[in-house]
Motif scaffolding. Structure first.
Motif: not given
Length: 149
Positions: A100-110
């Motif tokens: 969950e944390i990784l997906h959020e971070a990837l979405e936020e950073t692109g």
């Protein structure tokens, strides 16, 4: 070859039921892929290899053989009304906090990373979360000790 085709049909029936019950987004998140990839497997434009089938079954909350058996029952119409998916609410699939944390971070950073990088980052995240959980547990014990006096 026919047995392989039957097993694959059973896999697809179970996957379609899981998609209805859980939603393609939940399955994709657990499997760490896009919802479009799951849809492509469901509609037949992509064929899932055995390894992928194992992982998707796990993402749906099943052991692979149980998943095939469930799909076979759906395919052959063997489920009783009590066993039908709509009869009981599904058990929630626990979400891995690291994913969950990784997906959020990837979405936020692109940022886009490959599978090896994803697994390496997840390993680090899980280690950090374990340390944090251990520290938090110790802190809570200290706070609770105050009440015990």
């Amino acid at each position: 070859m026919e047995e392989i085709d039957k097993n694959y049909k059973h896999f697809i029936f179970a996957l379609k039921e899981a998609e209805t019950r859980l939603g393609v987004g939940k399955i994709a998140t657990q499997y760490q892929c896009t919802p479009q990839y799951i849809y492509q497997i469901i509609n037949g434009s992509k064929i899932a290899g055995r390894r992928t089938q194992f992982k998707i079954a796990a993402a749906c909350g099943y052991d692979y053989l149980d998943f095939l058996q469930h799909g076979k029952q759906l395919y052959e119409g063997e489920l009783s009304d009590k066993e039908k998916p709509d009869a009981t609410p599904p058990a929630p699939i626990p979400m891995d906090p690291a994913i969950e944390i990784l997906h959020e971070a990837l979405e936020e950073t692109g940022v886009t990373i490959n599978e090896r990088q994803k697994h390496a980052v997840l390993k680090i995240l899980r280690e950090e979360l374990a340390k944090l959980n251990s520290k938090t547990k110790e802190d809570i014990k200290k706070y609770l000790a105050v009440f015990g006096k």
